[in-house]
Design a protein around this motif. Sequence first.
Motif, PDB file in Angstrom:
ATOM      1  N   TRP A 145      67.483 -22.883  91.945  1.00 15.87           N
ATOM      2  CA  TRP A 145      67.556 -24.064  92.804  1.00 15.87           C
ATOM      3  C   TRP A 145      66.183 -24.739  92.815  1.00 15.87           C
ATOM      4  CZ3 TRP A 145      72.359 -25.062  93.468  1.00 15.87           C
ATOM      5  CH2 TRP A 145      73.294 -24.037  93.678  1.00 15.87           C
ATOM      6  N   GLU A 146      65.896 -25.454  91.772  1.00 13.73           N
ATOM      7  CA  GLU A 146      64.591 -26.079  91.602  1.00 13.73           C
ATOM      8  C   GLU A 146      64.760 -27.308  90.704  1.00 13.73           C
ATOM      9  OE1 GLU A 146      62.259 -24.056  88.189  1.00 13.73           O
ATOM     10  OE2 GLU A 146      63.044 -22.356  89.354  1.00 13.73           O
ATOM     11  N   PRO A 147      63.769 -28.196  90.680  1.00  9.18           N
ATOM     12  CA  PRO A 147      62.495 -28.069  91.383  1.00  9.18           C
ATOM     13  C   PRO A 147      62.563 -28.617  92.799  1.00  9.18           C
ATOM     14  CG  PRO A 147      62.437 -30.024  90.025  1.00  9.18           C
ATOM     15  CD  PRO A 147      63.765 -29.359  89.768  1.00  9.18           C
ATOM     16  N   SER A 148      61.627 -28.146  93.623  1.00  7.35           N
ATOM     17  CA  SER A 148      61.339 -28.821  94.881  1.00  7.35           C
ATOM     18  C   SER A 148      60.346 -29.945  94.592  1.00  7.35           C
ATOM     19  CB  SER A 148      60.763 -27.834  95.896  1.00  7.35           C
ATOM     20  OG  SER A 148      61.727 -26.838  96.214  1.00  7.35           O
ATOM     21  N   GLY A 149      60.123 -30.786  95.566  1.00  5.27           N
ATOM     22  CA  GLY A 149      59.384 -32.020  95.315  1.00  5.27           C
ATOM     23  C   GLY A 149      57.908 -31.858  95.066  1.00  5.27           C
ATOM     24  N   GLU A 150      57.346 -30.649  95.302  1.00  2.00           N
ATOM     25  CA  GLU A 150      55.917 -30.449  95.114  1.00  2.00           C
ATOM     26  C   GLU A 150      55.627 -29.218  94.265  1.00  2.00           C
ATOM     27  OE1 GLU A 150      54.237 -30.300  99.032  1.00  2.00           O
ATOM     28  OE2 GLU A 150      54.832 -32.359  99.508  1.00  2.00           O
ATOM     29  N   ASP A 151      56.603 -28.722  93.542  1.00  2.43           N
ATOM     30  CA  ASP A 151      56.411 -27.504  92.744  1.00  2.43           C
ATOM     31  C   ASP A 151      55.460 -27.738  91.572  1.00  2.43           C
ATOM     32  OD1 ASP A 151      58.187 -26.109  94.305  1.00  2.43           O
ATOM     33  OD2 ASP A 151      59.782 -26.019  92.808  1.00  2.43           O
ATOM     34  N   PHE A 152      54.590 -26.767  91.305  1.00  4.83           N
ATOM     35  CA  PHE A 152      53.914 -26.728  90.011  1.00  4.83           C
ATOM     36  C   PHE A 152      54.232 -25.437  89.270  1.00  4.83           C
ATOM     37  CE2 PHE A 152      50.678 -25.173  93.029  1.00  4.83           C
ATOM     38  CZ  PHE A 152      50.281 -23.971  92.437  1.00  4.83           C
ATOM     39  N   THR A 212      65.479 -29.179  82.102  1.00  2.00           N
ATOM     40  CA  THR A 212      65.278 -30.601  82.345  1.00  2.00           C
ATOM     41  C   THR A 212      63.880 -30.832  82.893  1.00  2.00           C
ATOM     42  OG1 THR A 212      67.626 -30.794  82.928  1.00  2.00           O
ATOM     43  CG2 THR A 212      66.177 -32.625  83.544  1.00  2.00           C
ATOM     44  N   PRO A 213      62.982 -31.474  82.130  1.00  2.00           N
ATOM     45  CA  PRO A 213      61.645 -31.745  82.659  1.00  2.00           C
ATOM     46  C   PRO A 213      61.703 -32.555  83.951  1.00  2.00           C
ATOM     47  CG  PRO A 213      61.698 -32.114  80.296  1.00  2.00           C
ATOM     48  CD  PRO A 213      63.121 -31.909  80.718  1.00  2.00           C
ATOM     49  N   ALA A 214      60.784 -32.242  84.844  1.00  2.00           N
ATOM     50  CA  ALA A 214      60.734 -32.954  86.121  1.00  2.00           C
ATOM     51  C   ALA A 214      60.165 -34.354  85.926  1.00  2.00           C
ATOM     52  CB  ALA A 214      59.870 -32.173  87.104  1.00  2.00           C
ATOM     53  N   ARG A 215      60.702 -35.301  86.679  1.00  4.75           N
ATOM     54  CA  ARG A 215      60.163 -36.655  86.689  1.00  4.75           C
ATOM     55  C   ARG A 215      59.037 -36.726  87.708  1.00  4.75           C
ATOM     56  NH1 ARG A 215      60.643 -42.076  88.720  1.00  4.75           N
ATOM     57  NH2 ARG A 215      61.659 -41.400  90.641  1.00  4.75           N
ATOM     58  N   VAL A 216      57.942 -37.361  87.329  1.00  7.98           N
ATOM     59  CA  VAL A 216      56.776 -37.491  88.215  1.00  7.98           C
ATOM     60  C   VAL A 216      56.668 -38.953  88.621  1.00  7.98           C
ATOM     61  CG1 VAL A 216      54.323 -36.995  88.496  1.00  7.98           C
ATOM     62  CG2 VAL A 216      55.685 -35.616  86.908  1.00  7.98           C
ATOM     63  N   SER A 217      57.049 -39.251  89.831  1.00  6.73           N
ATOM     64  CA  SER A 217      57.180 -40.649  90.251  1.00  6.73           C
ATOM     65  C   SER A 217      55.856 -41.289  90.640  1.00  6.73           C
ATOM     66  CB  SER A 217      58.149 -40.745  91.434  1.00  6.73           C
ATOM     67  OG  SER A 217      57.636 -40.035  92.559  1.00  6.73           O
ATOM     68  N   ASP A 218      54.852 -40.496  91.014  1.00  7.60           N
ATOM     69  CA  ASP A 218      53.592 -41.063  91.492  1.00  7.60           C
ATOM     70  C   ASP A 218      52.460 -40.087  91.186  1.00  7.60           C
ATOM     71  OD1 ASP A 218      51.456 -42.219  92.749  1.00  7.60           O
ATOM     72  OD2 ASP A 218      52.376 -42.325  94.739  1.00  7.60           O
ATOM     73  N   ASP A 245      49.609 -39.393  93.796  1.00  6.20           N
ATOM     74  CA  ASP A 245      49.913 -38.548  94.949  1.00  6.20           C
ATOM     75  C   ASP A 245      49.603 -37.093  94.597  1.00  6.20           C
ATOM     76  OD1 ASP A 245      51.688 -36.741  96.638  1.00  6.20           O
ATOM     77  OD2 ASP A 245      52.080 -38.667  97.599  1.00  6.20           O
ATOM     78  N   GLY A 246      48.708 -36.481  95.354  1.00  2.00           N
ATOM     79  CA  GLY A 246      48.242 -35.146  95.024  1.00  2.00           C
ATOM     80  C   GLY A 246      49.298 -34.074  95.042  1.00  2.00           C
ATOM     81  N   ARG A 247      50.393 -34.312  95.716  1.00  2.41           N
ATOM     82  CA  ARG A 247      51.467 -33.312  95.757  1.00  2.41           C
ATOM     83  C   ARG A 247      52.571 -33.628  94.757  1.00  2.41           C
ATOM     84  NH1 ARG A 247      52.086 -31.451 102.125  1.00  2.41           N
ATOM     85  NH2 ARG A 247      49.922 -30.734 102.333  1.00  2.41           N
ATOM     86  N   ILE A 248      52.943 -34.879  94.647  1.00  2.00           N
ATOM     87  CA  ILE A 248      53.968 -35.225  93.663  1.00  2.00           C
ATOM     88  C   ILE A 248      53.488 -34.908  92.255  1.00  2.00           C
ATOM     89  CG2 ILE A 248      55.290 -37.129  92.653  1.00  2.00           C
ATOM     90  CD1 ILE A 248      55.461 -38.385  95.412  1.00  2.00           C
ATOM     91  N   VAL A 249      52.182 -35.073  91.996  1.00  2.00           N
ATOM     92  CA  VAL A 249      51.660 -34.794  90.660  1.00  2.00           C
ATOM     93  C   VAL A 249      51.717 -33.310  90.321  1.00  2.00           C
ATOM     94  CG1 VAL A 249      49.200 -34.425  91.187  1.00  2.00           C
ATOM     95  CG2 VAL A 249      49.859 -35.573  89.049  1.00  2.00           C
ATOM     96  N   ARG A 287      58.623 -16.609  96.831  1.00  2.00           N
ATOM     97  CA  ARG A 287      59.291 -17.233  95.691  1.00  2.00           C
ATOM     98  C   ARG A 287      59.071 -18.743  95.661  1.00  2.00           C
ATOM     99  NH1 ARG A 287      63.070 -13.399  93.723  1.00  2.00           N
ATOM    100  NH2 ARG A 287      63.381 -11.630  95.131  1.00  2.00           N
ATOM    101  N   ALA A 288      58.005 -19.202  96.247  1.00  2.00           N
ATOM    102  CA  ALA A 288      57.704 -20.625  96.291  1.00  2.00           C
ATOM    103  C   ALA A 288      57.308 -21.138  94.915  1.00  2.00           C
ATOM    104  CB  ALA A 288      56.576 -20.879  97.292  1.00  2.00           C
ATOM    105  N   GLY A 289      57.297 -22.462  94.776  1.00  2.00           N
ATOM    106  CA  GLY A 289      56.854 -23.079  93.537  1.00  2.00           C
ATOM    107  C   GLY A 289      55.420 -23.559  93.604  1.00  2.00           C
ATOM    108  N   VAL A 290      54.692 -23.088  94.617  1.00  2.00           N
ATOM    109  CA  VAL A 290      53.293 -23.498  94.778  1.00  2.00           C
ATOM    110  C   VAL A 290      52.408 -22.258  94.892  1.00  2.00           C
ATOM    111  CG1 VAL A 290      53.746 -25.815  95.675  1.00  2.00           C
ATOM    112  CG2 VAL A 290      53.777 -23.885  97.246  1.00  2.00           C
ATOM    113  N   HIS A 291      51.251 -22.373  95.532  1.00  2.00           N
ATOM    114  CA  HIS A 291      50.183 -21.398  95.444  1.00  2.00           C
ATOM    115  C   HIS A 291      50.562 -19.999  95.927  1.00  2.00           C
ATOM    116  CE1 HIS A 291      48.435 -25.443  95.898  1.00  2.00           C
ATOM    117  NE2 HIS A 291      47.569 -25.040  94.989  1.00  2.00           N
ATOM    118  N   GLY A 292      51.474 -19.892  96.857  1.00  2.25           N
ATOM    119  CA  GLY A 292      51.812 -18.582  97.400  1.00  2.25           C
ATOM    120  C   GLY A 292      52.644 -17.711  96.484  1.00  2.25           C
TER     121      GLY A 292
END
Length: 330
Positions: A204-211, A252-258, A261-265, A158-163
């Motif tokens: 319970w999202e987003p996590s800091g590197e979710d896409f 609520t759209p996520a804020r992208v601070s940097d 950064d390949g993960r924050i983006v 149930r991750a927010g990334v590739h898995g």
Amino acid sequence: MPDPGLEPLQAQDLALIALGHVGQEWPQKLDHVLTGPMDLLRPALLHPMFHGSFDWHSCVHAHWLLARLLKLFPDLPAAPAIRARFDAAFTAENTAAERAYLARPSARGFERPYGWAWLLKLHAELVGTPWHAVLAPLAADFAARFRDHLPRADYPIRAGVHGNTAFALLLAADWAEAQDPALLALLQDTAWRWYGADTDCQAWEPSGEDFLSPALVEAACMARLLGPARFGPWRDAFLPRLAARQPASLFTPARVSDRQDGRIVHLDGLNLSRAWCLRRLLATLPEGDPRTEVLRAAAEAHLAASLPHLEDSYMGAHWLASFALLALEN
């Protein structure tokens, strides 16, 4: 605000973004197990078909984007360049090399499940083209991996990334529906086994590197794999408070601070993939349903937050356009 959609000029822009990196070998992030010094090879030798776009799976879905745009807009100004790219990449020799890599004992978990699903989605998009047959043996290999793996996968991811497993089932469904009814049935059975009992999503999202949104992509997966009669009750139990814009995090759209950064983006991708999922959910609602405007407004807000930033840095530019196309075309 009108419902956003894909227009020819926008399609041309997306095509040019992808054409700019599908053959760009460096920088490169490999999913590669070294079993000895003989495995120290450059990306173009390991993956002659998919060695651009920073990593293998991004290169695959960049080719999907190009294939989809070519189908939607065959007279696109970029169409000749897309065809030339496909003629160069999709050869029998390159397919054989990608299959040989996949057959390595050390590659059993290679790109599971994200890259598996994107490869099948790419192959499904190539139906009716000369490249479909060329890529067919590689697609068959990945379909076999799904058939082998899913019965042994007792739990979803149930991750927010590739898995994320819901995303993989969702993408693989198009290929399975057209090519392998037994695999489609397995995808449907697996989705119900993993997610059928889920209710009252807390998101319970987003996590800091979710896409990906674990909540919304699960709902989109079930919308794709369950029939309408089965999906409606499941949706209403899983997301019972949509009309009240709850869970609030999903609206609520996520804020992208940097964006360098390949993960924050990744969070730009989250905004785009949420828009895609929200619009898929929107299509499941009956006319006049009060949730319709809620979901439409949320999708538009997420698109507006990240669509202008597809090329802010290479860390986003090598993959975000594919997610933009998913959201815009839906």
